[in-house]
Motif scaffolding. Structure first.
Motif, PDB file in Angstrom:
ATOM      1  N   ARG A  80      -4.180   2.811 -28.275  1.00  0.00           N
ATOM      2  CA  ARG A  80      -2.931   2.072 -28.160  1.00  0.00           C
ATOM      3  C   ARG A  80      -2.807   1.601 -26.731  1.00  0.00           C
ATOM      4  O   ARG A  80      -3.315   2.241 -25.806  1.00  0.00           O
ATOM      5  N   ALA A  81      -2.144   0.480 -26.536  1.00  0.00           N
ATOM      6  CA  ALA A  81      -1.967  -0.053 -25.186  1.00  0.00           C
ATOM      7  C   ALA A  81      -0.796  -1.024 -25.185  1.00  0.00           C
ATOM      8  O   ALA A  81      -0.541  -1.700 -26.180  1.00  0.00           O
ATOM      9  N   GLY A  82      -0.137  -1.079 -24.075  1.00  0.00           N
ATOM     10  CA  GLY A  82       0.994  -1.997 -23.946  1.00  0.00           C
ATOM     11  C   GLY A  82       1.919  -1.518 -22.860  1.00  0.00           C
ATOM     12  O   GLY A  82       1.474  -1.107 -21.785  1.00  0.00           O
ATOM     13  N   PHE A  83       3.217  -1.509 -23.172  1.00  0.00           N
ATOM     14  CA  PHE A  83       4.219  -1.254 -22.152  1.00  0.00           C
ATOM     15  C   PHE A  83       5.294  -0.309 -22.644  1.00  0.00           C
ATOM     16  O   PHE A  83       5.779  -0.428 -23.764  1.00  0.00           O
ATOM     17  N   GLY A  84       5.664   0.611 -21.772  1.00  0.00           N
ATOM     18  CA  GLY A  84       6.883   1.378 -21.911  1.00  0.00           C
ATOM     19  C   GLY A  84       7.856   0.803 -20.892  1.00  0.00           C
ATOM     20  O   GLY A  84       7.717  -0.352 -20.488  1.00  0.00           O
ATOM     21  N   GLU A  85       8.800   1.613 -20.450  1.00  0.00           N
ATOM     22  CA  GLU A  85       9.699   1.149 -19.404  1.00  0.00           C
ATOM     23  C   GLU A  85       9.978   2.273 -18.423  1.00  0.00           C
ATOM     24  O   GLU A  85      10.047   3.439 -18.797  1.00  0.00           O
ATOM     25  N   ALA A  86      10.078   1.892 -17.160  1.00  0.00           N
ATOM     26  CA  ALA A  86      10.413   2.831 -16.092  1.00  0.00           C
ATOM     27  C   ALA A  86      11.026   2.032 -14.948  1.00  0.00           C
ATOM     28  O   ALA A  86      10.506   0.979 -14.571  1.00  0.00           O
ATOM     29  N   TYR A  87      12.121   2.531 -14.407  1.00  0.00           N
ATOM     30  CA  TYR A  87      12.757   1.900 -13.238  1.00  0.00           C
ATOM     31  C   TYR A  87      13.060   0.421 -13.485  1.00  0.00           C
ATOM     32  O   TYR A  87      12.852  -0.417 -12.600  1.00  0.00           O
ATOM     33  N   SER A  88      13.508   0.075 -14.667  1.00  0.00           N
ATOM     34  CA  SER A  88      13.824  -1.306 -15.049  1.00  0.00           C
ATOM     35  C   SER A  88      12.616  -2.229 -14.932  1.00  0.00           C
ATOM     36  O   SER A  88      12.744  -3.411 -14.634  1.00  0.00           O
ATOM     37  N   ARG A  89      11.439  -1.679 -15.168  1.00  0.00           N
ATOM     38  CA  ARG A  89      10.188  -2.442 -15.145  1.00  0.00           C
ATOM     39  C   ARG A  89       9.413  -2.132 -16.413  1.00  0.00           C
ATOM     40  O   ARG A  89       9.567  -1.077 -17.003  1.00  0.00           O
ATOM     41  N   ARG A  90       8.539  -3.063 -16.783  1.00  0.00           N
ATOM     42  CA  ARG A  90       7.552  -2.739 -17.807  1.00  0.00           C
ATOM     43  C   ARG A  90       6.554  -1.775 -17.180  1.00  0.00           C
ATOM     44  O   ARG A  90       6.127  -1.961 -16.043  1.00  0.00           O
ATOM     45  N   ASP A  91       6.198  -0.756 -17.930  1.00  0.00           N
ATOM     46  CA  ASP A  91       5.311   0.303 -17.464  1.00  0.00           C
ATOM     47  C   ASP A  91       4.030   0.253 -18.300  1.00  0.00           C
ATOM     48  O   ASP A  91       4.030   0.634 -19.473  1.00  0.00           O
ATOM     49  N   LEU A  92       2.947  -0.283 -17.727  1.00  0.00           N
ATOM     50  CA  LEU A  92       1.690  -0.451 -18.440  1.00  0.00           C
ATOM     51  C   LEU A  92       1.086   0.909 -18.780  1.00  0.00           C
ATOM     52  O   LEU A  92       1.052   1.805 -17.941  1.00  0.00           O
ATOM     53  N   ALA A  93       0.592   1.032 -20.022  1.00  0.00           N
ATOM     54  CA  ALA A  93       0.003   2.298 -20.465  1.00  0.00           C
ATOM     55  C   ALA A  93      -1.056   2.033 -21.526  1.00  0.00           C
ATOM     56  O   ALA A  93      -0.996   1.032 -22.239  1.00  0.00           O
ATOM     57  N   TYR A  94      -2.016   2.935 -21.610  1.00  0.00           N
ATOM     58  CA  TYR A  94      -3.064   2.835 -22.629  1.00  0.00           C
ATOM     59  C   TYR A  94      -3.619   4.221 -22.909  1.00  0.00           C
ATOM     60  O   TYR A  94      -3.589   5.101 -22.047  1.00  0.00           O
ATOM     61  N   THR A  95      -4.107   4.405 -24.112  1.00  0.00           N
ATOM     62  CA  THR A  95      -4.785   5.628 -24.526  1.00  0.00           C
ATOM     63  C   THR A  95      -5.883   5.217 -25.491  1.00  0.00           C
ATOM     64  O   THR A  95      -5.630   4.453 -26.423  1.00  0.00           O
ATOM     65  N   LEU A  96      -7.082   5.725 -25.256  1.00  0.00           N
ATOM     66  CA  LEU A  96      -8.241   5.401 -26.091  1.00  0.00           C
ATOM     67  C   LEU A  96      -8.803   6.659 -26.738  1.00  0.00           C
ATOM     68  O   LEU A  96      -8.743   7.741 -26.143  1.00  0.00           O
ATOM     69  N   LEU A  97      -9.385   6.497 -27.934  1.00  0.00           N
ATOM     70  CA  LEU A  97     -10.134   7.596 -28.534  1.00  0.00           C
ATOM     71  C   LEU A  97     -11.227   8.030 -27.563  1.00  0.00           C
ATOM     72  O   LEU A  97     -11.848   7.193 -26.900  1.00  0.00           O
ATOM     73  N   ARG A  98     -11.477   9.315 -27.483  1.00  0.00           N
ATOM     74  CA  ARG A  98     -12.443   9.844 -26.527  1.00  0.00           C
ATOM     75  C   ARG A  98     -13.827   9.215 -26.668  1.00  0.00           C
ATOM     76  O   ARG A  98     -14.485   8.941 -25.666  1.00  0.00           O
TER      77      ARG A  98
END
Length: 188
Positions: A80-98
Protein backbone atom coordinates in the motif's frame (compact mmCIF):
# COMPACT_ATOMS: atom_id res chain seq x y z
CA UNK A 1 -18.41 0.08 -6.13
CA UNK A 2 -15.77 -0.19 -8.85
CA UNK A 3 -12.02 -0.20 -8.44
CA UNK A 4 -10.22 2.76 -10.04
CA UNK A 5 -6.59 3.15 -10.99
CA UNK A 6 -5.11 6.23 -9.31
CA UNK A 7 -1.67 6.21 -10.92
CA UNK A 8 0.72 3.90 -12.73
CA UNK A 9 4.47 3.60 -13.04
CA UNK A 10 6.56 1.26 -15.16
CA UNK A 11 6.09 -1.65 -12.71
CA UNK A 12 3.31 -0.61 -10.35
CA UNK A 13 -0.20 0.76 -10.06
CA UNK A 14 -2.08 2.29 -7.16
CA UNK A 15 -5.77 1.48 -7.07
CA UNK A 16 -8.67 2.39 -4.85
CA UNK A 17 -9.73 -0.04 -2.16
CA UNK A 18 -12.82 -2.22 -2.12
CA UNK A 19 -14.38 -3.79 1.00
CA UNK A 20 -13.40 -7.19 -0.43
CA UNK A 21 -9.69 -6.31 -0.07
CA UNK A 22 -9.63 -7.20 3.64
CA UNK A 23 -7.81 -10.53 3.24
CA UNK A 24 -5.02 -8.96 1.15
CA UNK A 25 -4.56 -6.06 3.57
CA UNK A 26 -4.64 -8.40 6.58
CA UNK A 27 -1.95 -10.57 4.92
CA UNK A 28 0.28 -7.53 4.29
CA UNK A 29 -0.09 -6.38 7.89
CA UNK A 30 0.30 -9.83 9.46
CA UNK A 31 4.04 -10.24 8.80
CA UNK A 32 6.11 -9.31 11.88
CA UNK A 33 9.15 -8.23 9.83
CA UNK A 34 7.05 -6.07 7.49
CA UNK A 35 5.32 -4.44 10.46
CA UNK A 36 8.51 -3.92 12.49
CA UNK A 37 8.65 -0.24 11.48
CA UNK A 38 4.92 0.33 10.86
CA UNK A 39 2.63 1.70 13.54
CA UNK A 40 3.47 0.16 16.90
CA UNK A 41 5.92 -2.36 15.48
CA UNK A 42 3.77 -5.47 15.59
CA UNK A 43 1.42 -7.28 13.20
CA UNK A 44 -2.18 -6.12 12.97
CA UNK A 45 -4.98 -8.39 14.09
CA UNK A 46 -7.71 -9.06 11.54
CA UNK A 47 -9.94 -6.61 13.43
CA UNK A 48 -7.22 -3.94 13.24
CA UNK A 49 -6.81 -4.59 9.50
CA UNK A 50 -10.59 -4.31 9.11
CA UNK A 51 -10.57 -0.95 10.93
CA UNK A 52 -7.60 0.19 8.81
CA UNK A 53 -9.44 -0.73 5.59
CA UNK A 54 -12.57 1.07 6.79
CA UNK A 55 -10.41 4.16 7.37
CA UNK A 56 -8.89 3.93 3.88
CA UNK A 57 -12.34 3.58 2.30
CA UNK A 58 -13.61 6.58 4.26
CA UNK A 59 -10.59 8.70 3.29
CA UNK A 60 -11.03 7.78 -0.40
CA UNK A 61 -14.63 8.90 -0.29
CA UNK A 62 -14.28 11.99 1.90
CA UNK A 63 -11.03 13.59 0.71
CA UNK A 64 -10.06 11.74 -2.48
CA UNK A 65 -6.73 10.36 -1.25
CA UNK A 66 -5.49 7.73 1.17
CA UNK A 67 -2.87 5.01 1.37
CA UNK A 68 -3.98 3.18 -1.76
CA UNK A 69 -3.68 -0.48 -2.72
CA UNK A 70 -0.40 -1.15 -4.60
CA UNK A 71 -0.30 -3.85 -7.29
CA UNK A 72 2.38 -5.16 -9.62
CA UNK A 73 2.04 -5.53 -13.40
CA UNK A 74 0.18 -8.82 -12.90
CA UNK A 75 -2.41 -7.16 -10.67
CA UNK A 76 -1.15 -8.87 -7.47
CA UNK A 77 -1.39 -6.70 -4.38
CA UNK A 78 2.14 -6.17 -3.08
CA UNK A 79 1.61 -3.33 -0.64
CA UNK A 80 0.00 0.00 0.00
CA UNK A 81 1.20 3.53 -0.63
CA UNK A 82 -0.16 7.03 -0.57
CA UNK A 83 -0.83 9.67 2.03
CA UNK A 84 -1.97 10.04 5.59
CA UNK A 85 -2.02 13.38 7.34
CA UNK A 86 0.23 15.05 9.88
CA UNK A 87 0.63 18.70 10.89
CA UNK A 88 -1.93 19.80 8.26
CA UNK A 89 0.20 18.20 5.54
CA UNK A 90 -0.08 15.12 3.40
CA UNK A 91 2.15 12.49 4.98
CA UNK A 92 3.69 10.14 2.38
CA UNK A 93 3.77 6.48 3.42
CA UNK A 94 4.28 3.05 1.89
CA UNK A 95 4.48 -0.58 2.98
CA UNK A 96 5.56 -3.47 0.76
CA UNK A 97 5.38 -7.24 1.14
CA UNK A 98 8.74 -8.45 2.41
CA UNK A 99 9.45 -10.52 -0.72
CA UNK A 100 9.30 -7.29 -2.76
CA UNK A 101 11.91 -5.39 -0.73
CA UNK A 102 15.21 -4.41 -2.35
CA UNK A 103 13.82 -4.05 -5.88
CA UNK A 104 13.58 -0.25 -5.99
CA UNK A 105 9.78 -0.32 -5.74
CA UNK A 106 9.59 2.03 -2.74
CA UNK A 107 11.64 4.62 -4.61
CA UNK A 108 9.58 4.16 -7.78
CA UNK A 109 6.24 4.60 -6.03
CA UNK A 110 7.63 7.40 -3.84
CA UNK A 111 8.65 9.47 -6.87
CA UNK A 112 5.25 8.86 -8.47
CA UNK A 113 3.46 9.91 -5.27
CA UNK A 114 5.47 13.15 -5.04
CA UNK A 115 4.51 13.84 -8.65
CA UNK A 116 0.83 13.03 -7.92
CA UNK A 117 0.89 15.31 -4.87
CA UNK A 118 2.39 18.20 -6.83
CA UNK A 119 -0.24 17.83 -9.57
CA UNK A 120 -3.17 17.44 -7.13
CA UNK A 121 -2.37 20.02 -4.50
CA UNK A 122 -5.36 21.45 -2.69
CA UNK A 123 -3.52 24.75 -1.97
CA UNK A 124 -3.98 25.53 1.65
CA UNK A 125 -4.60 22.65 4.01
CA UNK A 126 -2.47 19.64 2.95
CA UNK A 127 -0.50 21.85 0.54
CA UNK A 128 2.87 20.60 1.79
CA UNK A 129 4.28 17.07 1.88
CA UNK A 130 6.01 15.36 4.78
CA UNK A 131 6.95 11.82 5.81
CA UNK A 132 7.73 9.98 9.03
CA UNK A 133 10.15 7.08 9.41
CA UNK A 134 10.64 5.26 12.68
CA UNK A 135 14.03 6.05 14.17
CA UNK A 136 16.42 3.34 13.02
CA UNK A 137 14.66 2.46 9.75
CA UNK A 138 17.56 3.57 7.59
CA UNK A 139 16.32 1.96 4.35
CA UNK A 140 13.12 4.03 4.31
CA UNK A 141 15.02 7.16 5.29
CA UNK A 142 17.32 6.62 2.28
CA UNK A 143 14.31 6.23 -0.02
CA UNK A 144 12.94 9.57 1.17
CA UNK A 145 16.30 11.27 0.68
CA UNK A 146 16.58 9.82 -2.85
CA UNK A 147 13.21 11.25 -3.84
CA UNK A 148 13.97 14.74 -2.58
CA UNK A 149 12.91 14.87 1.08
CA UNK A 150 15.07 16.55 3.72
CA UNK A 151 15.37 15.42 7.34
CA UNK A 152 13.97 18.14 9.62
CA UNK A 153 14.12 16.65 13.11
CA UNK A 154 12.88 13.83 15.29
CA UNK A 155 9.34 13.86 16.64
CA UNK A 156 6.79 11.33 17.76
CA UNK A 157 4.18 10.03 15.35
CA UNK A 158 1.31 8.22 17.05
CA UNK A 159 3.52 7.81 20.11
CA UNK A 160 6.48 6.31 18.21
CA UNK A 161 9.82 8.18 17.88
CA UNK A 162 10.31 9.07 14.21
CA UNK A 163 12.61 10.96 11.89
CA UNK A 164 10.47 13.72 10.36
CA UNK A 165 11.09 14.67 6.72
CA UNK A 166 9.66 17.43 4.53
CA UNK A 167 9.72 17.94 0.80
CA UNK A 168 11.56 21.26 0.41
CA UNK A 169 9.77 24.09 -1.35
CA UNK A 170 12.37 24.05 -4.15
CA UNK A 171 11.39 20.44 -4.88
CA UNK A 172 8.05 21.83 -6.00
CA UNK A 173 9.81 22.64 -9.26
CA UNK A 174 10.39 18.89 -9.48
CA UNK A 175 13.56 19.46 -11.54
CA UNK A 176 15.90 17.48 -9.33
CA UNK A 177 13.62 14.44 -9.23
CA UNK A 178 14.05 11.82 -11.90
CA UNK A 179 10.40 10.93 -12.33
CA UNK A 180 9.47 7.63 -13.95
CA UNK A 181 6.49 7.68 -16.28
CA UNK A 182 3.55 8.33 -14.00
CA UNK A 183 0.12 8.99 -15.37
CA UNK A 184 -3.25 9.41 -13.84
CA UNK A 185 -5.50 6.77 -15.25
CA UNK A 186 -8.48 7.91 -13.22
CA UNK A 187 -7.66 10.49 -10.56
CA UNK A 188 -9.48 10.17 -7.29
Amino acid sequence: MNRRVVLTTRRLALTTWLPSDLDELAELHSDPETMRFVGHGRPDTVDEARARLAGYLDEQDSRGWTKWRMVDCDGKMIGRAGFGEAYSRRDLAYTLLRERWGQGLATEIGVALVDWHLRHRPYGLFDDLCAHVQVGHRNSARVLEKIGFALVDQRPCKGVPCDYFELPVEADLHDELQTPQSVDADPV
